[in-house]
Design a protein around this motif. Structure first.
Motif, PDB file in Angstrom:
ATOM      1  N   ASP A   1       0.804  -1.225   0.000  1.00  0.00           N
ATOM      2  CA  ASP A   1       0.000   0.000   0.000  1.00  0.00           C
ATOM      3  C   ASP A   1       0.837   1.275   0.000  1.00  0.00           C
ATOM      4  N   ARG A   2       2.156   1.142   0.039  1.00  0.00           N
ATOM      5  CA  ARG A   2       3.012   2.325   0.028  1.00  0.00           C
ATOM      6  C   ARG A   2       3.492   2.597  -1.394  1.00  0.00           C
ATOM      7  N   ALA A   3       3.705   3.885  -1.683  1.00  0.00           N
ATOM      8  CA  ALA A   3       4.050   4.255  -3.057  1.00  0.00           C
ATOM      9  C   ALA A   3       5.104   5.345  -3.075  1.00  0.00           C
ATOM     10  N   ILE A   4       5.928   5.309  -4.124  1.00  0.00           N
ATOM     11  CA  ILE A   4       6.759   6.452  -4.458  1.00  0.00           C
ATOM     12  C   ILE A   4       5.993   7.239  -5.521  1.00  0.00           C
ATOM     13  N   ASN A   5       6.399   8.461  -5.782  1.00  0.00           N
ATOM     14  CA  ASN A   5       5.568   9.340  -6.594  1.00  0.00           C
ATOM     15  C   ASN A   5       6.317   9.829  -7.822  1.00  0.00           C
ATOM     16  N   SER A   6       5.746   9.566  -8.989  1.00  0.00           N
ATOM     17  CA  SER A   6       6.334  10.024 -10.247  1.00  0.00           C
ATOM     18  C   SER A   6       5.963  11.478 -10.477  1.00  0.00           C
ATOM     19  N   ILE A   7       6.975  12.298 -10.739  1.00  0.00           N
ATOM     20  CA  ILE A   7       6.735  13.701 -11.055  1.00  0.00           C
ATOM     21  C   ILE A   7       7.835  14.169 -12.000  1.00  0.00           C
ATOM     22  N   SER A   8       7.478  14.969 -12.966  1.00  0.00           N
ATOM     23  CA  SER A   8       8.499  15.450 -13.891  1.00  0.00           C
ATOM     24  C   SER A   8       9.362  16.496 -13.192  1.00  0.00           C
ATOM     25  N   ARG A   9      10.630  16.486 -13.527  1.00  0.00           N
ATOM     26  CA  ARG A   9      11.549  17.463 -12.937  1.00  0.00           C
ATOM     27  C   ARG A   9      11.064  18.890 -13.228  1.00  0.00           C
ATOM     28  N   GLY A  10      10.595  19.102 -14.456  1.00  0.00           N
ATOM     29  CA  GLY A  10      10.141  20.438 -14.822  1.00  0.00           C
ATOM     30  C   GLY A  10       8.943  20.889 -14.012  1.00  0.00           C
ATOM     31  N   ALA A  11       7.962  19.996 -13.823  1.00  0.00           N
ATOM     32  CA  ALA A  11       6.769  20.351 -13.053  1.00  0.00           C
ATOM     33  C   ALA A  11       7.128  20.664 -11.609  1.00  0.00           C
ATOM     34  N   LEU A  12       8.009  19.852 -11.027  1.00  0.00           N
ATOM     35  CA  LEU A  12       8.420  20.090  -9.645  1.00  0.00           C
ATOM     36  C   LEU A  12       9.200  21.391  -9.527  1.00  0.00           C
ATOM     37  N   ASN A  13      10.112  21.631 -10.474  1.00  0.00           N
ATOM     38  CA  ASN A  13      10.895  22.866 -10.445  1.00  0.00           C
ATOM     39  C   ASN A  13       9.985  24.090 -10.554  1.00  0.00           C
ATOM     40  N   ASN A  14       9.006  24.030 -11.451  1.00  0.00           N
ATOM     41  CA  ASN A  14       8.103  25.159 -11.623  1.00  0.00           C
ATOM     42  C   ASN A  14       7.275  25.426 -10.373  1.00  0.00           C
ATOM     43  N   ALA A  15       6.822  24.360  -9.721  1.00  0.00           N
ATOM     44  CA  ALA A  15       6.036  24.536  -8.498  1.00  0.00           C
ATOM     45  C   ALA A  15       6.876  25.180  -7.400  1.00  0.00           C
ATOM     46  N   LEU A  16       8.136  24.759  -7.287  1.00  0.00           N
ATOM     47  CA  LEU A  16       9.011  25.334  -6.267  1.00  0.00           C
ATOM     48  C   LEU A  16       9.411  26.765  -6.625  1.00  0.00           C
ATOM     49  N   LEU A  17       9.592  27.039  -7.913  1.00  0.00           N
ATOM     50  CA  LEU A  17       9.880  28.410  -8.338  1.00  0.00           C
ATOM     51  C   LEU A  17       8.707  29.340  -8.020  1.00  0.00           C
TER      52      LEU A  17
END
Length: 444
Positions: free
Chosen positions: A101-117
């Protein structure tokens, strides 16, 4: 000279740099965030060099501390295990956790960078300067030079923190001045990205899995995206048979994939074109010491300790660096001269441990996951975790689903394996003794 008295300079507005700037701003510091690229939220993104990220508990813990988890995870997709694609036969799902029931999470580097920016841009204490390439740094004074589209710019900061990636300009400046030693272990492997598009508006593969095509000396992985496509990454030798160098024409490319990855061509109509157009990226481990100079300049994340991506821990590890530095600043009343050496003492052994484990996981992913013996071992390991909750915990569980320091993970797993080996030897000895006793009785 741009006067920035009391300002903290963060060089690199990538994942670690943006997160670090947000942590510092929330501590009350004024932050100048410098980035050599134009604003990636508006500029054209270079294709083929992203490698989708697997964000797990260590990264999520960092985001929670400054209330960014929900904002960032809107673009993430949970993956609960590996889906193994053999050359022949059916795929097989291998859950990451004993409870599945545990998962790691797929996220694009670009999407994550934009959210943090976006988060950094929302902070009034942070100013962001794009298209600023660091060309000079005096670590003793904090004076910097940047090349910009309008010419050279000078700046000065109370503290300079390099979060500018594996090819860090801050590290290069420290190296040129003899302030640090550096060693880079390059793999004779590279990576190249491909795409499996959505099929009739839906995922062409199971979106709750990290897909792996293990092929012994090479492999391919695929991670899902919110637009229902998959980003595939080839990890192949740079030279020799079955390497990037060996495939130099469309016919050879198509023939290789048809033979080695036979289920992929029907799912990836642009495979040959993407293979020819997308670049080959390099892979390696950066070793650097020290990570700081004069209590005024320091390196974080890949700038200090870049690792290979095979445990999905590069970003997670960098985020932990930020958390540890924040913790050290707490303990040192924001005295960077004391906090920066303390941060290195606490993090360096952990960085070395995950670098070692990431290399070991490459062998596991490209070769062992397809082995019946390996699969049987994983089932036994999960059975032990269920039978001995909290007492026996797998390495993957500790790395991906806890914040146990990496060095402690390595030590604990070694102890567990020693205990299991000793127990197995003891059981075998008892079994042999029992058989011998039966034989003796039968002879009487």
């Amino acid at each position: 000279m741009e006067q920035t008295d009391g300002e903290i300079a963060v060089v690199g507005a990538g994942l670690a740099g943006c997160l670090l700037a947000c942590f510092l701003a929330r501590r009350g510091h004024r932050v100048a965030l410098y980035e050599r690229r134009p604003d990636p939220r508006t500029a054209t993104v270079e294709r083929g060099r992203s490698i989708n990220l697997a964000l797990s508990e260590r990264g999520l813990d960092a985001l929670r501390r400054i209330d960014l988890e929900k904002r960032v995870m809107a673009e993430a997709l949970p993956m609960r295990g590996r889906m193994i694609h053999p050359v022949d036969g059916e795929t097989e799902f291998q859950a990451y956790s004993a409870t599945a029931d545990r998962a790691i999470n797929s996220i694009s580097r670009g999407a994550l960078n934009n959210a943090l920016l976006d988060a950094a841009a929302d902070e009034p204490r942070i100013r962001i300067a794009f298209s600023h390439r660091l060309t000079g740094l005096d670590p003793f004074t904090g004076r910097m030079r940047f090349e910009t589209p309008d010419g050279e710019v000078a700046a000065e900061a109370a503290v300079v923190l390099g979060a500018d990636g594996a090819g860090s300009a801050v590290r290069a400046q420290l190296l040129a001045r003899g302030e640090v030693n550096e060693h880079v272990d390059r793999l004779d492997y590279g990576y190249k990205e491909l795409t499996v598009p959505a099929r009739d508006g839906e995922f062409a593969l199971d979106p709750q899995a990290l897909h792996i095509w293990p092929r012994g000396t090479s492999m391919m992985i695929a991670l899902p995206n919110p637009d229902r496509s998959f980003t595939c990454t080839l990890f192949w030798p740079l030279a020799g048979a079955g390497s990037f160098d060996a495939l130099d024409n469309p016919h050879a490319i198509a023939a290789h994939f048809a033979a080695v990855y036979p289920d992929l061509p029907p799912l990836a109509p642009e495979l040959v074109r993407e293979y020819q157009e997308n670049p080959v990226g390099v892979l390696g481990t950066v070793h650097c010491d020290p990570w700081q100079a004069y209590g005024r300049v320091a390196l974080l994340g890949d700038a200090a300790h870049a690792i290979v991506p095979f445990y999905g821990q590069g970003a997670n590890c960098a985020f932990e660096d930020v958390v540890e530095l924040d913790r050290c600043l707490d303990e040192c009343d924001d005295d960077f001269a004391v906090a920066l050496p303390l941060y290195q003492r606490r993090r360096q052994a952990n960085a070395e441990a995950i670098a070692e484990m990431a290399l070991a996981n490459f062998v596991e992913m490209r070769d062992k996951v397809a082995s019946p013996l390996f699969q049987a071992g994983k089932k036994i390991e999960h059975a032990l975790e269920r039978a001995l909750p909290g007492r026996y915990v797998s390495r993957y569980e500790l790395v991906s689903f806890t914040t146990t320091p990496y060095a402690q993970v390595r030590q604990r797993v070694r102890r567990q394996h020693q205990v299991l080996a000793a127990t197995a030897a003891g059981v075998a000895t008892l079994a042999v003794a029992g058989v011998a006793a039966l034989v003796r009785r039968a002879r009487r």
